[in-house]
Design an enzyme around this catalytic site. Structure first.
Site, PDB file in Angstrom:
ATOM      1  N   TYR A 159      13.352  11.011  -4.278  1.00 29.28           N
ATOM      2  CA  TYR A 159      12.712   9.689  -4.195  1.00 29.28           C
ATOM      3  C   TYR A 159      12.818   9.126  -2.771  1.00 29.28           C
ATOM      4  CZ  TYR A 159      11.678   4.813  -5.509  1.00 29.28           C
ATOM      5  OH  TYR A 159      11.135   3.545  -5.592  1.00 29.28           O
ATOM      6  N   LYS A 163       9.706   8.173  -0.270  1.00 27.34           N
ATOM      7  CA  LYS A 163       9.514   6.793   0.212  1.00 27.34           C
ATOM      8  C   LYS A 163       9.591   6.740   1.740  1.00 27.34           C
ATOM      9  CE  LYS A 163       8.426   5.121  -3.574  1.00 27.34           C
ATOM     10  NZ  LYS A 163       7.158   4.425  -3.755  1.00 27.34           N
TER      11      LYS A 163
END
Ligand code: NAP
Length: 252
Positions: A159, A163
């Protein structure tokens, strides 16, 4: 001078707008006058509810199912919006997932799914949108990224990388399209109260709260207000920026 933060006459796509932050963004943009395409993947009922509530309050919205991690479906989403409303002014790349695990337990599938849903989707939708925005010499692209991409979170290598990737993408694309009057910005959200947290153990959620100077979670609407600003004519000279909305968690 256009009315402050008015989006009258604008057309927006919000990816992943059936729930959470995307839902709040779709409603906010519609309240400010934009016609909105509410994209979703699985939550058809929730997406229809968003569309109904916008249309009932005299806004304009339609739903479209598309898996934005798949290139062709993202192209179709943009095509659908342009066919329905005649143009595209605003793209909010919001769809996202987590598959949290320590790296020793993370599978290749956990890694790939998160990259394709969070990062590749941003490329997929932006590429299709930029084609129309270049022609009309106007555009606003807003990417919903995360403090995880700035600080890194243990248990979120997939993640955090996706991002951080969105942040690099935002800056690079901003440089490419600035001359065509298209702005590209990101919002690095902190701990915002949505379903994305539902599989995170209570103890970990409590620990995150201790890292927030304001001592509370944020609301999806608090992200939506900033999206509306970045989408407005008043933000015309802001591009390539990452705005932190996190109660002070990550001060860059
Ligand atoms: P959420 O409540 O879990 O909602 C996720 C949304 O994304 C849903 O509408 C879902 O649609 C959609 N979606 C997932 N995969 C998709 C795909 N392949 N194609 C199209 N739509 C897809 O999550 P959220 O908290 O609102 O998160 C929204 C964004 O904010 C994400 O990018 C997330 O990384 C970012 N963010 C959130 C937080 C936070 O604390 N909440 C913090 C930082 C950043 P369906 O339900 O229809 O499948």
């Amino acid at each position: 001078m256009p009315k402050f933060l008015s989006l009258d006459g604008k057309v927006a796509i919000v990816s992943g707008a059936s729930r959470g932050i995307g839902r709040a963004v779709a409603i906010e943009l519609a309240e400010r006058g934009a016609s909105v395409v509410v994209n979703y993947l699985n939550s058809v009922g929730a997406a229809e509810e968003v569309v109904d509530s916008i249309n009932k309050s005299s806004g304009k919205a339609i739903a479209m199912r598309a898996d934005v991690s798949i290139y062709d479906q993202a192209q179709d989403l943009v095509k659908f919006s342009v066919e329905a409303y005649g143009k595209l002014d605003i793209l909010v790349n919001n769809a996202g997932i987590t598959r949290d695990k320590l790296i020793m337990l993370m599978t290749e599938e956990d890694w790939d799914n998160v990259q394709s849903t969070n990062l590749k989707s941003t490329f997929n939708c932006s590429k299709a949108a930029v084609k129309h925005m270049m022609r009309s010499r106007y555009g606003r692209i807003i990417n919903i990224t995360s403090v995880a991409g700035q600080m890194g979170n243990a248990g979120q290598t997939n993640y955090s990388a996706s991002k951080a990737g969105q942040i690099g993408f935002t800056k690079a694309l901003a440089r490419e399209v600035a001359v065509r009057n298209i702005t590209v910005n990101g919002i690095a959200a902190g701990y915002i109260e949505t379903d994305i947290w539902k599989n995170v153990p209570e103890g970990m959620r409590e620990a995150v709260l201790t890292l927030i100077p304001m001592g509370r979670k944020g609301l999806p609407e608090e992200i939506a207000h900033a999206v509306a600003f970045l989408a407005s004519d008043q933000a015309a000279y802001i591009t390539g920026q990452i705005l932190g909305i996190d109660g002070g968690m990550a001060m860059m």
